[in-house]
Design a protein around this motif. Structure first.
Motif, mmCIF file in Angstrom:
data_model
loop_
_atom_site.group_PDB
_atom_site.id
_atom_site.type_symbol
_atom_site.label_atom_id
_atom_site.label_comp_id
_atom_site.label_asym_id
_atom_site.label_seq_id
_atom_site.Cartn_x
_atom_site.Cartn_y
_atom_site.Cartn_z
ATOM 1 N N VAL A 18 46.602 26.339 37.669
ATOM 2 C CA VAL A 18 47.438 27.527 37.724
ATOM 3 C C VAL A 18 47.907 27.751 39.160
ATOM 4 N N LYS A 19 49.173 27.973 39.317
ATOM 5 C CA LYS A 19 49.708 28.240 40.657
ATOM 6 C C LYS A 19 50.001 29.732 40.822
ATOM 7 N N GLY A 20 49.675 30.237 42.015
ATOM 8 C CA GLY A 20 49.888 31.647 42.276
ATOM 9 C C GLY A 20 50.782 31.884 43.474
ATOM 10 N N ILE A 21 50.694 33.091 43.990
ATOM 11 C CA ILE A 21 51.529 33.436 45.138
ATOM 12 C C ILE A 21 50.932 32.896 46.432
ATOM 13 N N ASN A 22 51.762 32.804 47.452
ATOM 14 C CA ASN A 22 51.319 32.422 48.796
ATOM 15 C C ASN A 22 50.682 31.030 48.859
ATOM 16 N N GLY A 23 51.056 30.123 47.969
ATOM 17 C CA GLY A 23 50.578 28.757 48.032
ATOM 18 C C GLY A 23 49.189 28.511 47.457
ATOM 19 N N PHE A 24 48.600 29.508 46.850
ATOM 20 C CA PHE A 24 47.281 29.348 46.238
ATOM 21 C C PHE A 24 47.393 28.759 44.835
ATOM 22 N N GLU A 25 46.353 28.045 44.440
ATOM 23 C CA GLU A 25 46.253 27.548 43.082
ATOM 24 C C GLU A 25 44.793 27.559 42.662
ATOM 25 N N ALA A 26 44.565 27.521 41.362
ATOM 26 C CA ALA A 26 43.199 27.512 40.849
ATOM 27 C C ALA A 26 43.151 26.593 39.647
ATOM 28 N N GLU A 27 41.986 26.008 39.443
ATOM 29 C CA GLU A 27 41.809 25.101 38.315
ATOM 30 C C GLU A 27 40.720 25.605 37.382
ATOM 31 N N PHE A 28 41.070 25.754 36.128
ATOM 32 C CA PHE A 28 40.125 26.157 35.103
ATOM 33 C C PHE A 28 39.368 24.919 34.633
ATOM 34 N N ASN A 29 38.036 24.969 34.735
ATOM 35 C CA ASN A 29 37.200 23.865 34.293
ATOM 36 C C ASN A 29 36.212 24.399 33.274
ATOM 37 N N LYS A 30 36.498 24.122 31.999
ATOM 38 C CA LYS A 30 35.685 24.699 30.933
ATOM 39 C C LYS A 30 34.267 24.134 30.922
ATOM 40 N N SER A 31 34.120 22.857 31.172
ATOM 41 C CA SER A 31 32.797 22.240 31.109
ATOM 42 C C SER A 31 31.881 22.745 32.218
ATOM 43 N N GLN A 32 32.465 23.072 33.352
ATOM 44 C CA GLN A 32 31.673 23.592 34.465
ATOM 45 C C GLN A 32 31.748 25.105 34.572
ATOM 46 N N THR A 33 32.425 25.722 33.645
ATOM 47 C CA THR A 33 32.648 27.187 33.638
ATOM 48 C C THR A 33 33.009 27.674 35.038
ATOM 49 N N SER A 34 34.031 27.044 35.594
ATOM 50 C CA SER A 34 34.452 27.405 36.946
ATOM 51 C C SER A 34 35.946 27.668 36.999
ATOM 52 N N PHE A 35 36.330 28.405 38.004
ATOM 53 C CA PHE A 35 37.744 28.733 38.240
ATOM 54 C C PHE A 35 37.907 28.874 39.754
ATOM 55 N N LEU A 84 46.740 35.150 40.875
ATOM 56 C CA LEU A 84 47.084 34.237 39.785
ATOM 57 C C LEU A 84 46.164 34.527 38.607
ATOM 58 N N LYS A 85 46.528 33.956 37.448
ATOM 59 C CA LYS A 85 45.731 34.165 36.246
ATOM 60 C C LYS A 85 45.793 32.945 35.354
ATOM 61 N N TYR A 86 44.724 32.747 34.601
ATOM 62 C CA TYR A 86 44.673 31.723 33.560
ATOM 63 C C TYR A 86 44.459 32.423 32.225
ATOM 64 N N LEU A 87 45.398 32.228 31.309
ATOM 65 C CA LEU A 87 45.274 32.789 29.969
ATOM 66 C C LEU A 87 45.117 31.672 28.945
#
Lengths: 115, 113
Positions: B57-74, B48-51
């Motif tokens: 963000v949802k990706g393949i195979n049931g994975f997802e990720a969350e972009f958190n700017k304040s914590q600089t995390s993904f 998956l990707k965040y632009l």
């Protein structure tokens, strides 16, 4: 559609010997990359081609590494002479839209062991 | 220069349990973030990707990720893992200076039966 093809998958050589890796990118992909991946680390870019032009080779150790992409299609990465520290997986990737979008398609890699 | 940190080299988890793989990046003006997966004896593939836009963000195979700017995390998450998720997962960020991808060291996801 065929993916990125690399050969050989595995290569074992003695130090000071030469070695070459071949990569055939996905048809129509103008951008080709060679990466090196050491054990327990992420990929490290060695060289990037746009068609037949090497546009970024700043991290390629030019004293022993060379690469070419004749006719802007398949590519060869050569090491001569190999050193013990060159043991790694060499990854080839291709894309149509440049690395910035992140949409890279990788081959299975060529694992090099230098004895 | 930008950098990516994957704090966990290995994450063991029981099958059907949830999992989170952590990724932190150094701050930059614009952030393009990616997760790639490498199954055993296979090449890397984009998960998956965040632009821009939605931070989830949802990706393949049931994975997802969350972009958190304040914590600089993904961080990458999956609510229920399967044995087939056994792989190494790499987080990457685009370097604004040269548009290259900067890679984390990877996290091996180990599924326990």
């Amino acid at each position: 559609e065929a993916g990125v093809v690399q050969s050989p998958r595995y290569k074992i050589i003695e130090k000071k010997q030469p070695v070459a890796f071949w990569c055939n990118p996905i048809s129509g992909h103008n951008t080709l990359y060679w990466y090196r991946q050491n054990l327990g680390q992420g990929p490290e870019l060695l060289i990037r081609y746009e068609n037949e032009e090497a546009v970024d080779d700043s991290q390629l150790p030019k004293d022993r590494f060379s690469a070419e992409r004749l006719k802007g299609v398949d590519s060869t990465l050569k090491i001569q002479p190999a050193e013990l520290g060159d043991s790694a997986v060499y990854l080839c990737a291709s894309s149509t839209r440049g690395e910035g979008t992140g949409e890279l398609f990788f081959g299975e890699g060529s694992r090099l062991t230098v004895l | 220069a930008q950098s990516v940190t994957q704090l966990d080299s290995q994450v063991p988890v029981f099958e059907e349990a949830p999992v989170e793989l952590r990724c932190n990046y150094s701050s930059s003006v614009s952030v393009y973030l990616f997760w790639y997966v490498q199954y055993p004896n296979q090449g890397l593939q984009l998960l998956l990707k965040y632009l821009s836009g939605s931070t989830l963000v949802k990706g393949i195979n049931g994975f997802e990720a969350e972009f958190n700017k304040s914590q600089t995390s993904f961080h990458l998450r999956k609510p229920s893992v399967h044995i087939s998720d056994t792989a190494e997962y790499f987080c990457a960020v685009r370097d604004d200076s040269n548009y290259q991808l900067i890679w984390g060291a990877g996290t091996k996801l180990i599924i326990k039966p």
